[in-house]
Write an enzyme that holds these catalytic residues in place. Sequence first.
Site, PDB file in Angstrom:
ATOM      1  N   THR A   1       0.843  -1.190   0.000  1.00  0.00           N
ATOM      2  CA  THR A   1       0.000   0.000   0.000  1.00  0.00           C
ATOM      3  C   THR A   1       0.886   1.251   0.000  1.00  0.00           C
ATOM      4  O   THR A   1       2.105   1.166   0.140  1.00  0.00           O
ATOM      5  CB  THR A   1      -0.956   0.008   1.215  1.00  0.00           C
ATOM      6  OG1 THR A   1      -1.983   0.973   1.010  1.00  0.00           O
ATOM      7  CG2 THR A   1      -0.222   0.321   2.516  1.00  0.00           C
TER       8      THR A   1
ATOM      9  N   CYS B   1      -1.995   8.567   6.503  1.00  0.00           N
ATOM     10  CA  CYS B   1      -2.638   7.344   6.981  1.00  0.00           C
ATOM     11  C   CYS B   1      -1.597   6.393   7.571  1.00  0.00           C
ATOM     12  O   CYS B   1      -0.402   6.646   7.513  1.00  0.00           O
ATOM     13  CB  CYS B   1      -3.382   6.659   5.838  1.00  0.00           C
ATOM     14  SG  CYS B   1      -4.769   7.613   5.211  1.00  0.00           S
TER      15      CYS B   1
ATOM     16  N   HIS C   1      -4.908  -0.222   5.676  1.00  0.00           N
ATOM     17  CA  HIS C   1      -4.610   1.173   5.340  1.00  0.00           C
ATOM     18  C   HIS C   1      -5.620   2.016   6.127  1.00  0.00           C
ATOM     19  O   HIS C   1      -6.760   2.200   5.711  1.00  0.00           O
ATOM     20  CB  HIS C   1      -4.776   1.393   3.840  1.00  0.00           C
ATOM     21  CG  HIS C   1      -4.423   2.768   3.398  1.00  0.00           C
ATOM     22  ND1 HIS C   1      -3.621   3.021   2.325  1.00  0.00           N
ATOM     23  CD2 HIS C   1      -4.755   3.983   3.885  1.00  0.00           C
ATOM     24  CE1 HIS C   1      -3.488   4.315   2.161  1.00  0.00           C
ATOM     25  NE2 HIS C   1      -4.182   4.931   3.095  1.00  0.00           N
TER      26      HIS C   1
END
Lengths: 180, 199
Positions: free
Chosen positions: A47, A52, A69
């Site tokens: 990812t 985040c 995520h």
Amino acid sequence: MTHPPAPSRRNADVAPTPPATRPTAFHTNAIGIGEIGVARHEGVLRTFVGSCIGLAIFDQRQRVAGLAHIMLPDSKGDLSQPGRYADTAIPEMMRLLRDAVGGLNLRLAAKMVGGAKMFAFQSGVTVGDQNVAAVERILQGLGIPVLARDCGGERGRRVSFDITNGEMRVETLGLPPAIL
Amino acid sequence: MSDGSITRQTHLFVRAADDASRALSRWLGRPTRISVRRLEALPLERAVGVLGEGEGPLVACAMRISGAIDGILVLACDDPSGLALADMLLGRAAGTSTEWGELETSAAVETANIIGCAYLNAMTLSEGPQGTTPGDAEVLPTPPWFVRDFAAAVMEGVMLSQASDGATIFLTHTDFVIEDSPVTCSLLFVPGAGIRTDA
């Protein structure tokens, strides 16, 4: 598996996942914003994160791992997309991990990256800071040790978690990759 | 997202592009045309994909807007487009800029500043936010902030700067033509609480 698209089963046993998560049967699987991927035996979960959090929870003995995520610290009761929030993503990922091993006892550990402050106009305690704090607090409450972390800063990160060896590769533009 | 909202935003971007074309032409002393090819209203998760799935580097200049209008305006492009734009803005031969140094960054930031201010002027003069008279709204933009990073990380940062998990963004595909040389960039507006996105 009840939700499209049905994945192939090339390289990994696949945990059943609710609609908000992405099935993870592919050798290298990209996890999108607010999604959770879980896979077993082999494969790489990937990812990108800025503010985040990319959170891997895994049991290396069982060769099972999940990568979430996480966008925000608190769902405020919104259960529609559990992967988005720290307080719902972590319990959901643990459920998926247990399902993936057929209910076997797991000895879980975690690695986490992200929580960057991407823009100078973000001031005070940023959402990234809050995400890091929330994830650490929840993991501590669950007794899951954080074995490695690469959090904060002002740069985005490309994250790859290798299920076969439990290594988390972190790439930042302009810098050599780091292995956690 | 209603058709009316998209139509209103399209008018704003088109008007802003006209204003920005004039401003850039004056600044550069050369004929410059900025035109809006297409506008989309998207959940930010999908917008990340529009900008390239996050694999390659993305160059972005972001302005935080506060006051009567709240949101973040972002000018974004890939490296080749951004460097080509820098060459045009700096009056260099095409291909001169190969990396993001101080001059190239400054050119990108200035472009974002001109376009951003044109967009804000168009927005406030066209209608203003709810409950205000057009032209009366006080809007405070920050200086543009230059970022070169993975596209996904940039977009995520934009969304979380708004502390919003359900942001709808307005994404325009914008063509720049400076002395007949084209460059494609994207101009994004992520509306905050002061902007209606459902009307």
